[in-house]
Design a protein around this motif. Structure first.
Motif, PDB file in Angstrom:
ATOM      1  N   PRO A   1      -5.356 -57.697 -72.136  1.00 24.20           N
ATOM      2  CA  PRO A   1      -6.032 -56.675 -71.326  1.00 24.20           C
ATOM      3  C   PRO A   1      -5.159 -55.480 -70.971  1.00 24.20           C
ATOM      4  O   PRO A   1      -5.678 -54.485 -70.459  1.00 24.20           O
ATOM      5  CB  PRO A   1      -6.429 -57.458 -70.062  1.00 24.20           C
ATOM      6  CG  PRO A   1      -5.415 -58.559 -69.964  1.00 24.20           C
ATOM      7  CD  PRO A   1      -5.105 -58.941 -71.374  1.00 24.20           C
ATOM      8  N   ASP A   2      -3.863 -55.557 -71.214  1.00 25.41           N
ATOM      9  CA  ASP A   2      -2.977 -54.458 -70.827  1.00 25.41           C
ATOM     10  C   ASP A   2      -2.911 -53.343 -71.859  1.00 25.41           C
ATOM     11  O   ASP A   2      -2.169 -52.369 -71.672  1.00 25.41           O
ATOM     12  CB  ASP A   2      -1.558 -54.982 -70.593  1.00 25.41           C
ATOM     13  CG  ASP A   2      -1.455 -55.832 -69.339  1.00 25.41           C
ATOM     14  OD1 ASP A   2      -2.329 -55.682 -68.463  1.00 25.41           O
ATOM     15  OD2 ASP A   2      -0.523 -56.642 -69.234  1.00 25.41           O
ATOM     16  N   TYR A   3      -3.702 -53.449 -72.936  1.00 24.67           N
ATOM     17  CA  TYR A   3      -3.599 -52.472 -74.013  1.00 24.67           C
ATOM     18  C   TYR A   3      -4.928 -51.765 -74.253  1.00 24.67           C
ATOM     19  O   TYR A   3      -5.993 -52.364 -74.174  1.00 24.67           O
ATOM     20  CB  TYR A   3      -3.116 -53.149 -75.304  1.00 24.67           C
ATOM     21  CG  TYR A   3      -1.736 -53.729 -75.149  1.00 24.67           C
ATOM     22  CD1 TYR A   3      -0.607 -52.946 -75.337  1.00 24.67           C
ATOM     23  CD2 TYR A   3      -1.564 -55.057 -74.750  1.00 24.67           C
ATOM     24  CE1 TYR A   3       0.667 -53.475 -75.162  1.00 24.67           C
ATOM     25  CE2 TYR A   3      -0.296 -55.584 -74.564  1.00 24.67           C
ATOM     26  CZ  TYR A   3       0.816 -54.790 -74.771  1.00 24.67           C
ATOM     27  OH  TYR A   3       2.069 -55.299 -74.580  1.00 24.67           O
ATOM     28  N   GLN A   4      -4.827 -50.488 -74.528  1.00 25.79           N
ATOM     29  CA  GLN A   4      -5.977 -49.688 -74.938  1.00 25.79           C
ATOM     30  C   GLN A   4      -5.935 -49.593 -76.453  1.00 25.79           C
ATOM     31  O   GLN A   4      -5.008 -49.008 -77.021  1.00 25.79           O
ATOM     32  CB  GLN A   4      -5.908 -48.300 -74.296  1.00 25.79           C
ATOM     33  CG  GLN A   4      -7.118 -47.428 -74.575  1.00 25.79           C
ATOM     34  CD  GLN A   4      -7.014 -46.066 -73.895  1.00 25.79           C
ATOM     35  OE1 GLN A   4      -5.983 -45.711 -73.335  1.00 25.79           O
ATOM     36  NE2 GLN A   4      -8.085 -45.298 -73.932  1.00 25.79           N
ATOM     37  N   VAL A   5      -6.927 -50.180 -77.113  1.00 27.04           N
ATOM     38  CA  VAL A   5      -6.889 -50.325 -78.569  1.00 27.04           C
ATOM     39  C   VAL A   5      -8.151 -49.718 -79.175  1.00 27.04           C
ATOM     40  O   VAL A   5      -9.261 -49.984 -78.709  1.00 27.04           O
ATOM     41  CB  VAL A   5      -6.776 -51.810 -78.982  1.00 27.04           C
ATOM     42  CG1 VAL A   5      -6.611 -51.929 -80.480  1.00 27.04           C
ATOM     43  CG2 VAL A   5      -5.609 -52.473 -78.271  1.00 27.04           C
ATOM     44  N   THR A   6      -7.970 -48.910 -80.208  1.00 28.20           N
ATOM     45  CA  THR A   6      -9.085 -48.285 -80.911  1.00 28.20           C
ATOM     46  C   THR A   6      -8.904 -48.511 -82.407  1.00 28.20           C
ATOM     47  O   THR A   6      -7.834 -48.245 -82.958  1.00 28.20           O
ATOM     48  CB  THR A   6      -9.142 -46.776 -80.641  1.00 28.20           C
ATOM     49  OG1 THR A   6      -9.269 -46.547 -79.239  1.00 28.20           O
ATOM     50  CG2 THR A   6     -10.317 -46.133 -81.366  1.00 28.20           C
ATOM     51  N   SER A   7      -9.958 -48.992 -83.052  1.00 27.09           N
ATOM     52  CA  SER A   7      -9.904 -49.159 -84.503  1.00 27.09           C
ATOM     53  C   SER A   7     -10.036 -47.799 -85.174  1.00 27.09           C
ATOM     54  O   SER A   7     -10.957 -47.035 -84.888  1.00 27.09           O
ATOM     55  CB  SER A   7     -11.025 -50.081 -84.982  1.00 27.09           C
ATOM     56  OG  SER A   7     -11.057 -50.108 -86.404  1.00 27.09           O
ATOM     57  N   LEU A   8      -9.109 -47.503 -86.070  1.00 28.09           N
ATOM     58  CA  LEU A   8      -9.171 -46.262 -86.837  1.00 28.09           C
ATOM     59  C   LEU A   8      -9.947 -46.442 -88.126  1.00 28.09           C
ATOM     60  O   LEU A   8     -10.244 -45.464 -88.814  1.00 28.09           O
ATOM     61  CB  LEU A   8      -7.751 -45.768 -87.143  1.00 28.09           C
ATOM     62  CG  LEU A   8      -6.902 -45.402 -85.916  1.00 28.09           C
ATOM     63  CD1 LEU A   8      -5.498 -45.009 -86.351  1.00 28.09           C
ATOM     64  CD2 LEU A   8      -7.547 -44.302 -85.102  1.00 28.09           C
TER      65      LEU A   8
ATOM     66  N   HIS B   1      -0.484 -48.561 -74.087  1.00 32.17           N
ATOM     67  CA  HIS B   1      -0.492 -49.449 -72.926  1.00 32.17           C
ATOM     68  C   HIS B   1      -1.329 -48.838 -71.810  1.00 32.17           C
ATOM     69  O   HIS B   1      -1.467 -47.615 -71.713  1.00 32.17           O
ATOM     70  CB  HIS B   1       0.938 -49.690 -72.436  1.00 32.17           C
ATOM     71  CG  HIS B   1       1.067 -50.833 -71.488  1.00 32.17           C
ATOM     72  ND1 HIS B   1       1.051 -50.671 -70.112  1.00 32.17           N
ATOM     73  CD2 HIS B   1       1.186 -52.171 -71.698  1.00 32.17           C
ATOM     74  CE1 HIS B   1       1.171 -51.842 -69.533  1.00 32.17           C
ATOM     75  NE2 HIS B   1       1.253 -52.780 -70.464  1.00 32.17           N
ATOM     76  N   ARG B   2      -1.875 -49.671 -70.954  1.00 27.61           N
ATOM     77  CA  ARG B   2      -2.762 -49.190 -69.897  1.00 27.61           C
ATOM     78  C   ARG B   2      -2.043 -48.299 -68.890  1.00 27.61           C
ATOM     79  O   ARG B   2      -2.690 -47.568 -68.135  1.00 27.61           O
ATOM     80  CB  ARG B   2      -3.409 -50.364 -69.165  1.00 27.61           C
ATOM     81  CG  ARG B   2      -2.452 -51.196 -68.330  1.00 27.61           C
ATOM     82  CD  ARG B   2      -3.195 -52.267 -67.558  1.00 27.61           C
ATOM     83  NE  ARG B   2      -2.297 -53.034 -66.696  1.00 27.61           N
ATOM     84  CZ  ARG B   2      -2.694 -54.017 -65.898  1.00 27.61           C
ATOM     85  NH1 ARG B   2      -3.969 -54.350 -65.863  1.00 27.61           N
ATOM     86  NH2 ARG B   2      -1.827 -54.653 -65.153  1.00 27.61           N
ATOM     87  N   ARG B   3      -0.713 -48.320 -68.876  1.00 29.71           N
ATOM     88  CA  ARG B   3       0.026 -47.456 -67.951  1.00 29.71           C
ATOM     89  C   ARG B   3      -0.256 -45.978 -68.235  1.00 29.71           C
ATOM     90  O   ARG B   3      -0.046 -45.129 -67.358  1.00 29.71           O
ATOM     91  CB  ARG B   3       1.530 -47.723 -68.052  1.00 29.71           C
ATOM     92  CG  ARG B   3       2.128 -47.334 -69.382  1.00 29.71           C
ATOM     93  CD  ARG B   3       3.597 -47.696 -69.521  1.00 29.71           C
ATOM     94  NE  ARG B   3       4.078 -47.345 -70.844  1.00 29.71           N
ATOM     95  CZ  ARG B   3       4.474 -46.136 -71.194  1.00 29.71           C
ATOM     96  NH1 ARG B   3       4.473 -45.163 -70.312  1.00 29.71           N
ATOM     97  NH2 ARG B   3       4.893 -45.884 -72.414  1.00 29.71           N
ATOM     98  N   THR B   4      -0.744 -45.653 -69.445  1.00 29.66           N
ATOM     99  CA  THR B   4      -1.008 -44.256 -69.786  1.00 29.66           C
ATOM    100  C   THR B   4      -2.499 -43.903 -69.718  1.00 29.66           C
ATOM    101  O   THR B   4      -2.869 -42.782 -70.054  1.00 29.66           O
ATOM    102  CB  THR B   4      -0.494 -43.943 -71.206  1.00 29.66           C
ATOM    103  OG1 THR B   4      -1.226 -44.718 -72.170  1.00 29.66           O
ATOM    104  CG2 THR B   4       0.984 -44.270 -71.334  1.00 29.66           C
TER     105      THR B   4
END
Length: 329
Positions: free
Chosen positions: A161-168, A285-288
């Motif tokens: 859950p700590d990552y923002q992930v987008t499929s390219l 990362h979700r920090r951004t």
């Protein structure tokens, strides 16, 4: 910095002092701060105790600041201005923003994304600096620790859950070879393919890759072929392929890239009817997540890939890879 001493100070007192210095009148200062004159007088008393100075003296011309108060006026205004900047809503203007972003992306993918990204930045955000790292392990940990801003890589098995992930998007890998390679006159079988040595790109965190969970064509190929050269440098890898009979797995757009494809041909990696594709991800990362510059740059990367897909589908010359579409939505 002695934060313990600062913690004992009510910063509202400094705001009150600034207003008193500007108004030099307790009643007017009270009106500006929406407090009673009595409360403002008590605040002035607290300031005198804190700074051990009377700060103002009453004269026939009104309240005059003491030398100590006059000396505080300029640095106090600067301090309060800095605090206001810290707590003010975040603003982002690409044309004036100055900052550096670190992106982990292998050269064979970076060649598609980074030149286009830099073209956009030079036009819209000329003071942004991009630092690309093409060889780095434990990328998710590096993102979490703040050593990376973005990673563009092959899909991992788990992000959390700590990552923002987008499929390219997904791409079927191909086998790159020199023009006139002997394989072009042979039936495309795994037995024939594995007769030739392999050049391979460095792939970080291989044990974490999603497509390694199940058996597929790439694993069959990788298990049987002789790997004679590994590198993270795209131009070196392609030059080895041009000068030898080595085969090299790679994304299909390399075989149709106007500058890279000279002397290179490609075989589809679907020998004996076995097909698969690789999913590429943009990860941060979700920090951004609340950082306007990061989200702006993230969207630019996504737009570049989407634009490339649209160009492929519309018949752009860069698309022509043996009648196959490199990116699969």
């Amino acid at each position: 910095m002695d934060t313990r001493q600062l913690a004992r100070i009510d910063l509202n007192l400094l705001v009150a002092l600034q207003v008193l210095l500007e108004e030099r009148n307790v009643s007017k200062a009270a009106e500006r701060l929406f407090v009673t004159q009595s409360a403002m007088s008590k605040t002035l008393g607290r300031l005198r105790d804190l700074l051990e100075d009377p700060l103002f003296t009453r004269t026939s011309h009104g309240m005059l600041p003491t030398p100590r108060a006059e000396a505080l006026q300029t640095p106090l205004a600067e301090v309060l201005q800095s605090i206001q900047g810290v707590v003010a809503p975040q603003e982002f203007e690409p044309s004036t923003y100055e900052g550096e972003f670190i992106i982990a992306v292998a050269e064979y993918l970076g060649v598609l994304v980074l030149p286009a990204l830099m073209e956009i930045l030079q036009r819209e955000a000329p003071h942004i600096r991009i630092r690309n790292i093409s060889r780095i392990e434990h990328q998710l940990d590096q993102l979490a620790e703040g050593n990376l801003d973005f990673a563009i890589h092959i899909e991992r098995q788990h992000y959390g859950p700590d990552y923002q992930v987008t499929s390219l998007g997904r791409m079927p890998p191909t086998l790159l070879a020199r023009q006139g390679h002997p394989l072009r006159k042979q039936e495309l079988t795994w037995e024939n393919i594995t007769r030739y040595p392999q050049v391979s790109f460095y792939v970080p965190d291989v044990e974490e890759l999603e497509f390694m969970r199940q058996e597929n064509a790439f694993q069959q190929f990788d298990a049987l072929v002789e790997d004679v050269f590994e590198t993270s440098h795209l131009f070196t890898a392609l030059e080895v392929v041009r000068r030898t009979d080595c085969l090299m797995p790679g994304p299909p757009f390399l075989a149709s890239h106007p500058q890279l494809s000279a002397g290179i041909m490609a075989f589809p990696m679907d020998a004996e009817g076995v097909e698969f594709s690789i999913n590429y991800m943009l990860c941060s990362h979700r920090r951004t997540e609340s950082s306007l510059p990061h989200q702006w740059l993230r969207q630019k990367i996504i737009d570049i890939v989407e634009g490339y897909k649209e160009a492929q589908e519309s018949g752009d010359p860069y698309r022509d890879y043996q009648s196959r579409t490199p990116w699969v939505r």
